[in-house]
Design a protein around this motif. Structure first.
Motif, PDB file in Angstrom:
ATOM      1  N   ASN A  63       0.869  -1.056   0.090  1.00 36.50           N
ATOM      2  CA  ASN A  63      -0.028   0.051   0.099  1.00 36.50           C
ATOM      3  C   ASN A  63       0.854   1.285  -0.068  1.00 36.50           C
ATOM      4  O   ASN A  63       2.088   1.159   0.021  1.00 36.50           O
ATOM      5  CB  ASN A  63      -1.043  -0.052   1.334  1.00 36.50           C
ATOM      6  CG  ASN A  63      -0.166  -0.089   2.496  1.00 36.50           C
ATOM      7  OD1 ASN A  63       0.739   0.574   2.718  1.00 36.50           O
ATOM      8  ND2 ASN A  63      -0.588  -0.837   3.601  1.00 36.50           N
ATOM      9  N   HIS A 101     -10.002   1.293   3.853  1.00 39.78           N
ATOM     10  CA  HIS A 101      -9.965   1.448   2.300  1.00 39.78           C
ATOM     11  C   HIS A 101      -8.406   1.491   1.843  1.00 39.78           C
ATOM     12  O   HIS A 101      -8.055   1.024   0.539  1.00 39.78           O
ATOM     13  CB  HIS A 101     -10.685   2.865   2.150  1.00 39.78           C
ATOM     14  CG  HIS A 101     -10.638   3.093   0.576  1.00 39.78           C
ATOM     15  ND1 HIS A 101     -11.397   2.355  -0.215  1.00 39.78           N
ATOM     16  CD2 HIS A 101     -10.219   4.100  -0.008  1.00 39.78           C
ATOM     17  CE1 HIS A 101     -11.550   2.815  -1.265  1.00 39.78           C
ATOM     18  NE2 HIS A 101     -10.784   4.169  -1.517  1.00 39.78           N
ATOM     19  N   ASN A 103      -6.197  -0.313   2.791  1.00 42.68           N
ATOM     20  CA  ASN A 103      -5.629  -1.399   2.719  1.00 42.68           C
ATOM     21  C   ASN A 103      -4.657  -1.406   4.139  1.00 42.68           C
ATOM     22  O   ASN A 103      -3.569  -2.042   4.035  1.00 42.68           O
ATOM     23  CB  ASN A 103      -4.890  -2.047   1.497  1.00 42.68           C
ATOM     24  CG  ASN A 103      -4.683  -3.354   1.500  1.00 42.68           C
ATOM     25  OD1 ASN A 103      -5.293  -4.075   2.469  1.00 42.68           O
ATOM     26  ND2 ASN A 103      -3.567  -3.951   0.747  1.00 42.68           N
ATOM     27  N   LYS A 223     -13.593  10.345  -3.094  1.00 41.14           N
ATOM     28  CA  LYS A 223     -12.992   9.511  -4.128  1.00 41.14           C
ATOM     29  C   LYS A 223     -13.452   8.122  -3.846  1.00 41.14           C
ATOM     30  O   LYS A 223     -13.077   7.434  -4.561  1.00 41.14           O
ATOM     31  CB  LYS A 223     -11.360   9.421  -4.083  1.00 41.14           C
ATOM     32  CG  LYS A 223     -10.743  10.675  -4.760  1.00 41.14           C
ATOM     33  CD  LYS A 223      -9.423  10.548  -4.596  1.00 41.14           C
ATOM     34  CE  LYS A 223      -8.623  12.134  -5.034  1.00 41.14           C
ATOM     35  NZ  LYS A 223      -8.807  12.941  -3.884  1.00 41.14           N
ATOM     36  N   MET A 224     -14.336   8.041  -2.826  1.00 44.23           N
ATOM     37  CA  MET A 224     -15.059   6.572  -2.617  1.00 44.23           C
ATOM     38  C   MET A 224     -16.345   6.670  -3.052  1.00 44.23           C
ATOM     39  O   MET A 224     -17.263   7.639  -2.839  1.00 44.23           O
ATOM     40  CB  MET A 224     -14.983   6.381  -1.072  1.00 44.23           C
ATOM     41  CG  MET A 224     -14.182   5.287  -0.719  1.00 44.23           C
ATOM     42  SD  MET A 224     -14.491   4.867   1.104  1.00 44.23           S
ATOM     43  CE  MET A 224     -13.028   5.635   1.903  1.00 44.23           C
ATOM     44  N   ASP A 225     -17.058   5.600  -3.799  1.00 41.61           N
ATOM     45  CA  ASP A 225     -18.302   5.588  -3.914  1.00 41.61           C
ATOM     46  C   ASP A 225     -18.778   4.677  -2.820  1.00 41.61           C
ATOM     47  O   ASP A 225     -18.235   4.068  -1.827  1.00 41.61           O
ATOM     48  CB  ASP A 225     -18.563   4.990  -5.475  1.00 41.61           C
ATOM     49  CG  ASP A 225     -18.111   3.418  -5.591  1.00 41.61           C
ATOM     50  OD1 ASP A 225     -17.926   2.692  -4.513  1.00 41.61           O
ATOM     51  OD2 ASP A 225     -17.742   3.098  -6.604  1.00 41.61           O
ATOM     52  N   HIS A 227     -20.164   1.526  -2.792  1.00 44.11           N
ATOM     53  CA  HIS A 227     -19.648   0.314  -2.701  1.00 44.11           C
ATOM     54  C   HIS A 227     -18.345   0.270  -2.060  1.00 44.11           C
ATOM     55  O   HIS A 227     -18.176  -0.753  -1.436  1.00 44.11           O
ATOM     56  CB  HIS A 227     -19.877  -0.524  -4.030  1.00 44.11           C
ATOM     57  CG  HIS A 227     -21.339  -0.386  -4.657  1.00 44.11           C
ATOM     58  ND1 HIS A 227     -22.100  -1.473  -4.055  1.00 44.11           N
ATOM     59  CD2 HIS A 227     -22.076   0.353  -5.307  1.00 44.11           C
ATOM     60  CE1 HIS A 227     -23.363  -1.264  -4.523  1.00 44.11           C
ATOM     61  NE2 HIS A 227     -23.168  -0.159  -5.559  1.00 44.11           N
ATOM     62  N   GLU A 228     -17.505   1.023  -2.211  1.00 41.99           N
ATOM     63  CA  GLU A 228     -16.126   1.005  -1.709  1.00 41.99           C
ATOM     64  C   GLU A 228     -16.329   1.354  -0.329  1.00 41.99           C
ATOM     65  O   GLU A 228     -15.384   0.698   0.496  1.00 41.99           O
ATOM     66  CB  GLU A 228     -15.532   2.100  -2.388  1.00 41.99           C
ATOM     67  CG  GLU A 228     -15.119   1.651  -3.667  1.00 41.99           C
ATOM     68  CD  GLU A 228     -14.164   2.929  -4.531  1.00 41.99           C
ATOM     69  OE1 GLU A 228     -13.199   2.531  -5.210  1.00 41.99           O
ATOM     70  OE2 GLU A 228     -14.445   3.973  -4.481  1.00 41.99           O
ATOM     71  N   LEU A 229     -17.351   2.425  -0.044  1.00 39.48           N
ATOM     72  CA  LEU A 229     -17.334   2.486   1.487  1.00 39.48           C
ATOM     73  C   LEU A 229     -17.909   1.456   2.246  1.00 39.48           C
ATOM     74  O   LEU A 229     -17.212   1.011   3.237  1.00 39.48           O
ATOM     75  CB  LEU A 229     -18.503   3.895   1.530  1.00 39.48           C
ATOM     76  CG  LEU A 229     -18.874   4.052   2.963  1.00 39.48           C
ATOM     77  CD1 LEU A 229     -17.654   4.698   3.974  1.00 39.48           C
ATOM     78  CD2 LEU A 229     -19.989   4.986   3.277  1.00 39.48           C
ATOM     79  N   LEU A 231     -17.131  -1.652   1.521  1.00 40.64           N
ATOM     80  CA  LEU A 231     -16.413  -2.593   1.426  1.00 40.64           C
ATOM     81  C   LEU A 231     -15.315  -2.242   2.692  1.00 40.64           C
ATOM     82  O   LEU A 231     -14.489  -2.894   3.128  1.00 40.64           O
ATOM     83  CB  LEU A 231     -15.566  -2.643   0.347  1.00 40.64           C
ATOM     84  CG  LEU A 231     -15.815  -3.912  -0.485  1.00 40.64           C
ATOM     85  CD1 LEU A 231     -15.283  -3.577  -1.903  1.00 40.64           C
ATOM     86  CD2 LEU A 231     -15.506  -5.122  -0.087  1.00 40.64           C
ATOM     87  N   SER A 232     -15.199  -0.959   3.138  1.00 40.54           N
ATOM     88  CA  SER A 232     -14.517  -0.399   3.967  1.00 40.54           C
ATOM     89  C   SER A 232     -14.676  -0.589   5.334  1.00 40.54           C
ATOM     90  O   SER A 232     -14.088  -0.153   6.414  1.00 40.54           O
ATOM     91  CB  SER A 232     -13.802   0.953   3.763  1.00 40.54           C
ATOM     92  OG  SER A 232     -13.625   1.408   2.606  1.00 40.54           O
ATOM     93  N   ARG A 237     -18.166  -6.894   5.724  1.00 41.24           N
ATOM     94  CA  ARG A 237     -17.650  -7.952   4.461  1.00 41.24           C
ATOM     95  C   ARG A 237     -18.195  -9.307   4.655  1.00 41.24           C
ATOM     96  O   ARG A 237     -18.483  -9.665   3.323  1.00 41.24           O
ATOM     97  CB  ARG A 237     -16.076  -7.963   4.822  1.00 41.24           C
ATOM     98  CG  ARG A 237     -15.603  -6.669   4.156  1.00 41.24           C
ATOM     99  CD  ARG A 237     -13.833  -6.628   4.080  1.00 41.24           C
ATOM    100  NE  ARG A 237     -13.564  -5.238   3.885  1.00 41.24           N
ATOM    101  CZ  ARG A 237     -12.219  -4.974   3.704  1.00 41.24           C
ATOM    102  NH1 ARG A 237     -11.259  -6.026   4.058  1.00 41.24           N
ATOM    103  NH2 ARG A 237     -11.625  -3.969   3.525  1.00 41.24           N
TER     104      ARG A 237
END
Ligand code: GDP
Ligand code: ZN
Length: 290
Positions: A63, A101, A103, A223-225, A227-229, A231-232, A237
């Motif tokens: 990362n 997010h 990682n 910068k996050m949508d 779905h990314e949120l 997943l974070s 999960r």
């Protein structure tokens, strides 16, 4: 032989070797150019030729943080006081979402436990985080933190984060009085937002490396949508694939496995509420920017 870059000053790289030695090394010319420019935290191969250390190769990064610029960060320690200022789950969760997010593993460190009374709500909050599988360390005015942190920092690259006043500097100072937190000095007198920063450095503490510059100060979700949120949020999960709609954002959709897990007490209500808050921010931006 392997080492990690812990400091960069122009073309001089201080490396920390697997057998806990420090050298000032040079890098092959090709490494100093372009994308593969070495950054602090890079894992490298090195050679010693007639007393000079030379970096020969940089390993792929797992990362990379932008501010401070550090690669291969293992964990971000979210420092939050129990009181003064009061513990904010909203702030801690936002930080943890951004950290995951990127990682990086979040660790929560609660300071000022000496200000906590017997039936304090903060104790339930700490339980809630532990139940959600967060690693939570607590500390008060005493020195117990030193022992508590040893196993946490060992063999890892760590970055501190958290608002000002929560006790980050005091903490570093207690671990090693020579360590000072490198926060940005904003020149208010000139009112130009001008800031000076020292170079970020990793310091060896308890067989691990800790950055002297705090991270994640921006709380930037732009910068996050959605779905990314989702997943974070680590505890979402296991449920994300089980929602009825595969584009579920776990808000009002029927058959949402995340929401069911919240109702069944398997996912923290606190986390879910804080997720919905950030989701709202992300969605309102979409409205304007399509
Ligand atoms: P930073 O802005 O996060 O670096 O916070 P500081 O380390 O400057 O601490 C802010 C204030 O909290 C200072 O007045 C510290 O003395 C105080 N403080 C830090 N840790 C503790 C603690 O464990 N207990 C109490 N009661 N006060 C603390
Ligand atoms: Zn869902």
């Amino acid at each position: 032989m392997k080492a990690k870059i812990i400091k960069i000053v122009s073309n001089q790289y201080t490396i920390y070797t697997e057998d806990n030695k420090e050298y000032v090394a040079s890098a092959r010319g090709i490494l100093r150019l372009g994308d593969k420019k070495p950054v602090v935290g890079d894992e490298v191969d090195y050679q010693i030729d007639s007393d000079r250390a030379m970096i020969g190769n940089i390993y792929p990064r797992k990362n990379q943080m932008i501010r401070p610029k550090i690669a291969n960060v293992d964990q971000a320690i979210v420092v939050m006081s129990a009181h003064e200022p009061d513990f904010s789950t909203s702030l801690v969760d936002r930080l943890c979402f951004l950290i995951s997010h990127a990682n990086i593993e979040p660790v929560i460190l609660v300071t000022k436990m000496d200000l906590v009374s017997e039936n304090d709500e903060i104790l339930n909050i700490i339980d809630d985080y532990r139940k959600s599988n967060f690693k939570v360390i607590t500390t008060g005015a005493d020195d117990s933190i030193v022992e508590a942190l040893k196993p946490v920092l060992k063999d890892k690259i760590s970055v501190l984060t958290g608002q000002s006043g929560v006790g980050k500097s005091s903490l570093l100072n207690r671990i090693n009085p020579e360590l000072q937190l490198n926060t940005q000095i904003i020149s208010k007198a000139l009112n130009r937002g001008k800031h000076t920063t020292r170079h970020t450095e990793l310091h060896e503490i308890f067989q691990g490396l800790i950055a002297d510059t705090p991270g994640f100060s921006a709380l930037d979700f732009s910068k996050m949508d959605a779905h990314e949120l989702a997943l974070s949020v680590l505890e979402f999960r296991p449920y994300l694939q089980k929602c009825k709609f595969n584009d579920c954002i776990h808000e009002n959709e029927p058959g949402c496995a995340v929401k069911e897990a919240v109702l069944a007490g398997k996912v923290s209500k606190i986390r879910y509420t804080n997720y919905l808050d950030v989701l709202k921010t992300i969605k309102s931006k979409r409205k304007y920017w399509g």
